[in-house]
Design an enzyme around this catalytic site. Structure first.
Site, PDB file in Angstrom:
ATOM      1  N   MET A 269      18.320   5.773  -3.128  1.00  0.00           N
ATOM      2  CA  MET A 269      17.283   4.996  -2.462  1.00  0.00           C
ATOM      3  C   MET A 269      16.493   4.181  -3.484  1.00  0.00           C
ATOM      4  O   MET A 269      15.358   3.773  -3.239  1.00  0.00           O
ATOM      5  CB  MET A 269      16.357   5.894  -1.646  1.00  0.00           C
ATOM      6  CG  MET A 269      17.050   6.535  -0.452  1.00  0.00           C
ATOM      7  SD  MET A 269      15.942   7.007   0.875  1.00  0.00           S
ATOM      8  CE  MET A 269      14.889   8.192   0.044  1.00  0.00           C
ATOM      9  N   GLY A 270      17.107   3.943  -4.638  1.00  0.00           N
ATOM     10  CA  GLY A 270      16.471   3.104  -5.633  1.00  0.00           C
ATOM     11  C   GLY A 270      15.404   3.821  -6.428  1.00  0.00           C
ATOM     12  O   GLY A 270      15.364   5.051  -6.483  1.00  0.00           O
TER      13      GLY A 270
ATOM     14  N   LEU B 275      15.314   3.940  -9.577  1.00  0.00           N
ATOM     15  CA  LEU B 275      16.255   4.715 -10.381  1.00  0.00           C
ATOM     16  C   LEU B 275      15.626   5.264 -11.654  1.00  0.00           C
ATOM     17  O   LEU B 275      14.734   4.664 -12.243  1.00  0.00           O
ATOM     18  CB  LEU B 275      17.463   3.848 -10.742  1.00  0.00           C
ATOM     19  CG  LEU B 275      18.238   3.254  -9.560  1.00  0.00           C
ATOM     20  CD1 LEU B 275      19.420   2.440 -10.072  1.00  0.00           C
ATOM     21  CD2 LEU B 275      18.706   4.334  -8.597  1.00  0.00           C
TER      22      LEU B 275
ATOM     23  N   HIS C 150      19.484   9.585 -11.860  1.00  0.00           N
ATOM     24  CA  HIS C 150      20.462   8.727 -11.183  1.00  0.00           C
ATOM     25  C   HIS C 150      21.501   8.209 -12.179  1.00  0.00           C
ATOM     26  O   HIS C 150      22.704   8.159 -11.881  1.00  0.00           O
ATOM     27  CB  HIS C 150      19.760   7.520 -10.547  1.00  0.00           C
ATOM     28  CG  HIS C 150      18.841   7.854  -9.425  1.00  0.00           C
ATOM     29  ND1 HIS C 150      17.486   7.607  -9.471  1.00  0.00           N
ATOM     30  CD2 HIS C 150      19.074   8.414  -8.215  1.00  0.00           C
ATOM     31  CE1 HIS C 150      16.927   7.986  -8.341  1.00  0.00           C
ATOM     32  NE2 HIS C 150      17.871   8.487  -7.557  1.00  0.00           N
TER      33      HIS C 150
ATOM     34  N   GLN D 207      15.648   8.729   7.670  1.00  0.00           N
ATOM     35  CA  GLN D 207      15.506  10.069   7.098  1.00  0.00           C
ATOM     36  C   GLN D 207      14.067  10.404   6.746  1.00  0.00           C
ATOM     37  O   GLN D 207      13.793  11.458   6.185  1.00  0.00           O
ATOM     38  CB  GLN D 207      16.413  10.243   5.881  1.00  0.00           C
ATOM     39  CG  GLN D 207      16.033   9.436   4.658  1.00  0.00           C
ATOM     40  CD  GLN D 207      17.094   9.516   3.578  1.00  0.00           C
ATOM     41  OE1 GLN D 207      18.201   8.992   3.737  1.00  0.00           O
ATOM     42  NE2 GLN D 207      16.786  10.187   2.477  1.00  0.00           N
TER      43      GLN D 207
ATOM     44  N   LYS E 102      19.140  18.650  -7.680  1.00  0.00           N
ATOM     45  CA  LYS E 102      17.747  18.749  -7.245  1.00  0.00           C
ATOM     46  C   LYS E 102      17.642  18.785  -5.724  1.00  0.00           C
ATOM     47  O   LYS E 102      16.804  19.473  -5.166  1.00  0.00           O
ATOM     48  CB  LYS E 102      16.923  17.586  -7.800  1.00  0.00           C
ATOM     49  CG  LYS E 102      15.438  17.657  -7.427  1.00  0.00           C
ATOM     50  CD  LYS E 102      14.661  16.488  -7.982  1.00  0.00           C
ATOM     51  CE  LYS E 102      14.968  15.219  -7.222  1.00  0.00           C
ATOM     52  NZ  LYS E 102      14.427  15.276  -5.819  1.00  0.00           N
ATOM     53  N   ASP E 103      18.510  18.028  -5.060  1.00  0.00           N
ATOM     54  CA  ASP E 103      18.549  18.014  -3.591  1.00  0.00           C
ATOM     55  C   ASP E 103      19.635  18.980  -3.115  1.00  0.00           C
ATOM     56  O   ASP E 103      20.597  18.591  -2.448  1.00  0.00           O
ATOM     57  CB  ASP E 103      18.821  16.602  -3.085  1.00  0.00           C
ATOM     58  CG  ASP E 103      17.718  15.641  -3.486  1.00  0.00           C
ATOM     59  OD1 ASP E 103      16.593  15.811  -3.010  1.00  0.00           O
ATOM     60  OD2 ASP E 103      17.986  14.721  -4.279  1.00  0.00           O
TER      61      ASP E 103
ATOM     62  N   GLN F 202      20.435  19.296   0.583  1.00  0.00           N
ATOM     63  CA  GLN F 202      21.090  18.068   1.019  1.00  0.00           C
ATOM     64  C   GLN F 202      22.564  18.075   0.622  1.00  0.00           C
ATOM     65  O   GLN F 202      23.416  17.591   1.366  1.00  0.00           O
ATOM     66  CB  GLN F 202      20.393  16.849   0.416  1.00  0.00           C
ATOM     67  CG  GLN F 202      21.080  15.529   0.728  1.00  0.00           C
ATOM     68  CD  GLN F 202      20.352  14.342   0.145  1.00  0.00           C
ATOM     69  OE1 GLN F 202      19.379  13.877   0.700  1.00  0.00           O
ATOM     70  NE2 GLN F 202      20.815  13.856  -1.001  1.00  0.00           N
TER      71      GLN F 202
ATOM     72  N   SER G 259      12.456  12.572 -10.457  1.00  0.00           N
ATOM     73  CA  SER G 259      12.446  12.155  -9.061  1.00  0.00           C
ATOM     74  C   SER G 259      11.816  10.784  -8.964  1.00  0.00           C
ATOM     75  O   SER G 259      10.889  10.454  -9.728  1.00  0.00           O
ATOM     76  CB  SER G 259      11.647  13.155  -8.213  1.00  0.00           C
ATOM     77  OG  SER G 259      11.416  12.643  -6.904  1.00  0.00           O
TER      78      SER G 259
END
Length: 284
Positions: A30-31, A33, A37, A61, A151-152, A155, A187
């Site tokens: 989602m950018g 960065l 990432h 989301q 981290k997610d 998900q 994050s």
């Protein structure tokens, strides 16, 4: 680096690449960065002929419109960072491109137990939006491998379920969390924290480590969990949402009857009004 905003033009390009038998590694983001990432992009680049990154802040989301509005966005900076790690393709679609129909009447997805615990419990509808946008992206890109950060963690389980249930021919690759020197998990939301807020937020990782140490000393999960909660209670500026010890396979609390498995210590909390999540894995 080639940049696409249009789905059809990207698909034509990727079709040409597949005809040349070029493998594709995909990093959906989602950018905003950061080094986390970029570690995904570097691994995608090392393991595939083409590395593709998508930058798209997916509105479906977010269960909190204020969170959506405040989510950091800087596409020009993102482009520069991607070029520095030799990303081959950037896909940055508009909302109109990704959701040509009225979102309010859009479809929803259910992920069973994962919708009812931890992130699923505290962010109702979040995983439905994640599943929907990733289904679109996986269909568009048809990557050989897709890369996500640990981290997610919850998900990642949602993504694996999505891949399994919808027969996507894409391998999920989970990459370890990248952290600051003080342990704070990188994050995009960290951009909204002050320097003092970042120092304070590092205590989340310290709490996870306390729980992990307690588990490895043989303490019961609930006793170990309480040690982490107690360590955070000293900081009135940290608003703890949850800190839980769960079986990594199903995100259920481990019991005495649970065989020796890898467990996850997961937390979510607000610091300076910014919601942060983190986790570490422990062999119990």
């Amino acid at each position: 680096m080639q940049i696409f905003e249009n789905i059809k033009s990207l698909q034509i390009f990727l079709s040409e690449q597949r005809q040349k038998n070029r493998s594709v590694g995909f990093v959906p983001t989602m950018g905003a960065l950061h080094s986390g990432h970029l570690s995904l992009l570097k691994q995608a680049k090392n393991e595939n002929d083409l590395a593709i990154c998508s930058v798209y802040v997916n509105p479906t989301q977010f269960n909190n419109t204020d969170d959506l509005e405040k989510y950091p966005r800087n596409l020009n900076l993102d482009k520069n960072l991607l070029e520095n790690v030799n990303c081959d393709v950037l896909f940055c679609p508009t909302n109109e491109e990704m959701y040509p129909y009225e979102r309010a009447n859009g479809m929803a997805m259910s992920f069973g137990r994962l919708d009812q615990v931890l992130e699923g419990k505290f962010r109702p509808g979040h995983f439905s939006g994640v599943g929907l946008v990733l289904s679109k992206l996986f269909h568009i890109v048809q990557a050989d491998k897709a890369y996500f950060g640990q981290k997610d963690l919850q998900q990642c389980s949602v993504v694996q379920k999505l891949v399994d249930e919808l027969f996507f021919d894409t391998q999920l690759v989970v990459v370890p969390t990248v952290r600051e020197d003080n342990g704070l998990a990188l994050s995009s939301r960290n951009e909204r924290l002050s320097s003092e807020g970042k120092k304070l937020a590092a205590n989340l990782y310290q709490a996870l480590q306390k729980v992990s140490d307690a588990l490895q000393r043989g303490k019961a999960p609930e006793q170990a969990r309480q040690e982490g909660v107690d360590s955070l209670s000293k900081y009135s500026e940290i608003e703890l949402e949850y800190l839980e010890v769960v079986d990594k396979r199903n995100f259920m609390p481990p019991t005495d009857a649970t065989p020796q498995v890898e467990v996850a210590v997961c937390t979510a909390a607000y610091v300076e009004g910014v919601r942060l999540i983190d986790n570490i894995l422990v062999f119990s």
